[in-house]
Design a protein around this motif. Structure first.
Motif, PDB file in Angstrom:
ATOM      1  N   ASN A  41      -5.768 -20.187   1.623  1.00 32.35           N
ATOM      2  CA  ASN A  41      -4.498 -19.814   2.270  1.00 32.35           C
ATOM      3  C   ASN A  41      -4.269 -18.309   2.232  1.00 32.35           C
ATOM      4  OD1 ASN A  41      -3.760 -22.524   2.946  1.00 32.35           O
ATOM      5  ND2 ASN A  41      -3.237 -22.823   0.795  1.00 32.35           N
ATOM      6  N   PHE A  42      -5.301 -17.582   2.557  1.00 29.01           N
ATOM      7  CA  PHE A  42      -5.284 -16.118   2.547  1.00 29.01           C
ATOM      8  C   PHE A  42      -4.402 -15.585   3.670  1.00 29.01           C
ATOM      9  CE2 PHE A  42      -7.152 -12.058   4.021  1.00 29.01           C
ATOM     10  CZ  PHE A  42      -7.093 -11.321   2.846  1.00 29.01           C
ATOM     11  N   SER A  43      -3.518 -14.668   3.317  1.00 31.11           N
ATOM     12  CA  SER A  43      -2.732 -13.964   4.333  1.00 31.11           C
ATOM     13  C   SER A  43      -2.691 -12.489   3.948  1.00 31.11           C
ATOM     14  CB  SER A  43      -1.313 -14.527   4.436  1.00 31.11           C
ATOM     15  OG  SER A  43      -0.590 -14.275   3.262  1.00 31.11           O
ATOM     16  N   VAL A  44      -2.583 -11.637   4.962  1.00 32.28           N
ATOM     17  CA  VAL A  44      -2.617 -10.197   4.719  1.00 32.28           C
ATOM     18  C   VAL A  44      -1.536  -9.524   5.554  1.00 32.28           C
ATOM     19  CG1 VAL A  44      -4.390  -9.762   6.462  1.00 32.28           C
ATOM     20  CG2 VAL A  44      -4.147  -8.181   4.582  1.00 32.28           C
ATOM     21  N   THR A  45      -0.897  -8.516   4.964  1.00 29.64           N
ATOM     22  CA  THR A  45       0.109  -7.715   5.654  1.00 29.64           C
ATOM     23  C   THR A  45      -0.300  -6.250   5.521  1.00 29.64           C
ATOM     24  OG1 THR A  45       1.804  -9.299   4.983  1.00 29.64           O
ATOM     25  CG2 THR A  45       2.561  -7.161   5.795  1.00 29.64           C
ATOM     26  N   TYR A  46      -0.462  -5.576   6.667  1.00 27.15           N
ATOM     27  CA  TYR A  46      -0.893  -4.176   6.666  1.00 27.15           C
ATOM     28  C   TYR A  46       0.309  -3.241   6.699  1.00 27.15           C
ATOM     29  CZ  TYR A  46      -5.575  -5.842   7.682  1.00 27.15           C
ATOM     30  OH  TYR A  46      -6.792  -6.468   7.604  1.00 27.15           O
ATOM     31  N   SER A  47       0.140  -2.105   6.038  1.00 24.28           N
ATOM     32  CA  SER A  47       1.112  -1.021   6.090  1.00 24.28           C
ATOM     33  C   SER A  47       0.376   0.182   6.657  1.00 24.28           C
ATOM     34  CB  SER A  47       1.628  -0.721   4.678  1.00 24.28           C
ATOM     35  OG  SER A  47       2.440   0.424   4.693  1.00 24.28           O
ATOM     36  N   GLY A  48       0.733   0.572   7.857  1.00 24.76           N
ATOM     37  CA  GLY A  48       0.013   1.642   8.538  1.00 24.76           C
ATOM     38  C   GLY A  48      -1.106   1.053   9.377  1.00 24.76           C
ATOM     39  N   ALA A  49      -1.836   1.916  10.053  1.00 26.61           N
ATOM     40  CA  ALA A  49      -2.935   1.472  10.913  1.00 26.61           C
ATOM     41  C   ALA A  49      -4.147   1.013  10.111  1.00 26.61           C
ATOM     42  CB  ALA A  49      -3.333   2.596  11.871  1.00 26.61           C
ATOM     43  N   GLY A  50      -4.189   1.394   8.824  1.00 28.16           N
ATOM     44  CA  GLY A  50      -5.291   0.987   7.971  1.00 28.16           C
ATOM     45  C   GLY A  50      -6.452   1.953   7.954  1.00 28.16           C
ATOM     46  N   ASP A  51      -6.270   3.134   8.578  1.00 27.37           N
ATOM     47  CA  ASP A  51      -7.381   4.088   8.615  1.00 27.37           C
ATOM     48  C   ASP A  51      -6.978   5.505   8.195  1.00 27.37           C
ATOM     49  OD1 ASP A  51      -5.822   4.748  10.784  1.00 27.37           O
ATOM     50  OD2 ASP A  51      -7.477   4.757  12.228  1.00 27.37           O
ATOM     51  N   GLN A  52      -5.863   5.616   7.477  1.00 24.69           N
ATOM     52  CA  GLN A  52      -5.388   6.918   6.995  1.00 24.69           C
ATOM     53  C   GLN A  52      -5.136   6.831   5.485  1.00 24.69           C
ATOM     54  OE1 GLN A  52      -4.990   9.649   9.118  1.00 24.69           O
ATOM     55  NE2 GLN A  52      -5.929   8.285  10.612  1.00 24.69           N
ATOM     56  N   ILE A  53      -5.238   7.964   4.812  1.00 22.44           N
ATOM     57  CA  ILE A  53      -4.924   7.993   3.383  1.00 22.44           C
ATOM     58  C   ILE A  53      -3.488   7.514   3.198  1.00 22.44           C
ATOM     59  CG2 ILE A  53      -4.565   9.513   1.383  1.00 22.44           C
ATOM     60  CD1 ILE A  53      -6.979  11.138   2.365  1.00 22.44           C
ATOM     61  N   GLY A  54      -3.297   6.604   2.270  1.00 24.14           N
ATOM     62  CA  GLY A  54      -1.979   6.027   2.003  1.00 24.14           C
ATOM     63  C   GLY A  54      -1.756   4.689   2.691  1.00 24.14           C
ATOM     64  N   ASP A  55      -2.506   4.392   3.748  1.00 26.64           N
ATOM     65  CA  ASP A  55      -2.395   3.078   4.389  1.00 26.64           C
ATOM     66  C   ASP A  55      -2.840   2.012   3.408  1.00 26.64           C
ATOM     67  OD1 ASP A  55      -1.568   4.358   6.661  1.00 26.64           O
ATOM     68  OD2 ASP A  55      -3.371   3.916   7.840  1.00 26.64           O
ATOM     69  N   SER A  56      -2.267   0.819   3.538  1.00 22.93           N
ATOM     70  CA  SER A  56      -2.586  -0.228   2.577  1.00 22.93           C
ATOM     71  C   SER A  56      -2.443  -1.611   3.211  1.00 22.93           C
ATOM     72  CB  SER A  56      -1.666  -0.124   1.362  1.00 22.93           C
ATOM     73  OG  SER A  56      -0.324  -0.373   1.736  1.00 22.93           O
ATOM     74  N   TYR A  57      -2.848  -2.589   2.451  1.00 22.96           N
ATOM     75  CA  TYR A  57      -2.549  -3.962   2.826  1.00 22.96           C
ATOM     76  C   TYR A  57      -2.255  -4.750   1.565  1.00 22.96           C
ATOM     77  CZ  TYR A  57      -7.271  -5.724   1.629  1.00 22.96           C
ATOM     78  OH  TYR A  57      -8.419  -6.074   0.978  1.00 22.96           O
ATOM     79  N   HIS A  58      -1.479  -5.784   1.754  1.00 27.28           N
ATOM     80  CA  HIS A  58      -1.093  -6.687   0.675  1.00 27.28           C
ATOM     81  C   HIS A  58      -1.692  -8.044   1.018  1.00 27.28           C
ATOM     82  CE1 HIS A  58       1.686  -8.250  -2.468  1.00 27.28           C
ATOM     83  NE2 HIS A  58       1.539  -9.361  -1.769  1.00 27.28           N
ATOM     84  N   TRP A  59      -2.416  -8.649   0.069  1.00 29.84           N
ATOM     85  CA  TRP A  59      -2.950  -9.981   0.329  1.00 29.84           C
ATOM     86  C   TRP A  59      -2.297 -10.977  -0.610  1.00 29.84           C
ATOM     87  CZ3 TRP A  59      -5.959  -6.832  -2.860  1.00 29.84           C
ATOM     88  CH2 TRP A  59      -6.368  -7.386  -4.079  1.00 29.84           C
ATOM     89  N   LYS A  60      -2.281 -12.205  -0.144  1.00 30.76           N
ATOM     90  CA  LYS A  60      -1.718 -13.281  -0.952  1.00 30.76           C
ATOM     91  C   LYS A  60      -2.443 -14.564  -0.593  1.00 30.76           C
ATOM     92  CE  LYS A  60       2.561 -15.084  -2.666  1.00 30.76           C
ATOM     93  NZ  LYS A  60       3.844 -14.656  -3.087  1.00 30.76           N
ATOM     94  N   GLY A  61      -2.730 -15.344  -1.598  1.00 30.15           N
ATOM     95  CA  GLY A  61      -3.352 -16.649  -1.425  1.00 30.15           C
ATOM     96  C   GLY A  61      -2.853 -17.576  -2.511  1.00 30.15           C
ATOM     97  N   ASP A  62      -3.419 -18.767  -2.563  1.00 29.67           N
ATOM     98  CA  ASP A  62      -2.953 -19.751  -3.545  1.00 29.67           C
ATOM     99  C   ASP A  62      -3.013 -19.223  -4.979  1.00 29.67           C
ATOM    100  OD1 ASP A  62      -2.418 -21.506  -1.529  1.00 29.67           O
ATOM    101  OD2 ASP A  62      -4.098 -22.848  -1.948  1.00 29.67           O
ATOM    102  N   ASP A  63      -4.137 -18.618  -5.355  1.00 29.23           N
ATOM    103  CA  ASP A  63      -4.315 -18.163  -6.735  1.00 29.23           C
ATOM    104  C   ASP A  63      -4.621 -16.681  -6.847  1.00 29.23           C
ATOM    105  OD1 ASP A  63      -4.019 -20.810  -7.748  1.00 29.23           O
ATOM    106  OD2 ASP A  63      -6.082 -21.236  -7.154  1.00 29.23           O
ATOM    107  N   SER A  64      -4.297 -15.921  -5.806  1.00 25.78           N
ATOM    108  CA  SER A  64      -4.653 -14.506  -5.805  1.00 25.78           C
ATOM    109  C   SER A  64      -3.613 -13.705  -5.039  1.00 25.78           C
ATOM    110  CB  SER A  64      -6.031 -14.317  -5.158  1.00 25.78           C
ATOM    111  OG  SER A  64      -6.405 -12.976  -5.158  1.00 25.78           O
ATOM    112  N   GLU A  65      -3.322 -12.521  -5.571  1.00 26.80           N
ATOM    113  CA  GLU A  65      -2.406 -11.608  -4.883  1.00 26.80           C
ATOM    114  C   GLU A  65      -2.729 -10.192  -5.325  1.00 26.80           C
ATOM    115  OE1 GLU A  65       2.364 -10.838  -4.149  1.00 26.80           O
ATOM    116  OE2 GLU A  65       1.740 -12.376  -5.575  1.00 26.80           O
TER     117      GLU A  65
END
Length: 174
Positions: A67-91
């Protein structure tokens, strides 16, 4: 029955001895890296390693999370850009800390579940003959329990990095 109890006792003693040795002998600094040569120029390989979104197309760890899901902050290709992932047993979260075009993507990982922790990861591209050598590495600090599990971590990293780099090779060589 006595023989079985002796064997079980010996196994328990060996496990305890290993745990004590691991806690004392293994460094708290953990570094793992794996490389592969891809039959493609650096700029083509870079297209698959230059952003968090590109990375997530071949990242083996996200494929293991239910049940992996991801939320991006920024375009994902610049310093400071990030993503947050969440799944059943992982975040956790991963953010870009360094970019050298066609050469290096550096990131900081923040694990939330199942264990709190941080790590640094780098993907480095270097010319190798007519292709590109990709080196993927991770560095973090091991707590006492993680020191005991270091051989299993090495085995898991070898499997996962191998799978990811293999998938990257397939994408870049198309």
């Amino acid at each position: 029955m006595k023989t079985l109890l002796k064997i079980i006792g010996a196994i328990i003693v060996l496990i305890i001895i290993y745990a004590v040795i691991a806690m004392l002998a293994f460094s708290k600094d953990y570094h793992y890296e794996k490389s592969i040569v891809i039959n493609a120029p650096k700029d083509k390989v870079w297209q698959h390693t230059n952003s968090l979104k590109a990375y997530n197309t071949w990242d083996p760890f996200s494929k293991e999370i239910k049940n992996f899901s991801v939320t991006y902050s920024g375009a994902g290709d610049q310093i400071g850009d990030s993503y947050h992932w969440k799944g059943d047993d992982s975040e956790g979260e991963q953010s870009i800390t360094e970019i050298i075009p066609n050469e290096k993507l550096g990131t900081q990982l923040h694990f939330i579940k199942p264990f709190e922790g941080t790590a640094k990861s780098n993907i480095v591209l270097t010319p190798e003959g007519s292709g590109t050598k990709v080196t993927w590495m991770i560095d973090n600090e091991l707590n006492t329990m993680m020191k005991i599990m270091k051989p299993m971590m090495d085995s898991n990293m070898d499997k996962m990095f191998g799978q990811g780099l293999g998938d990257l090779k397939k994408l870049a060589e198309k």
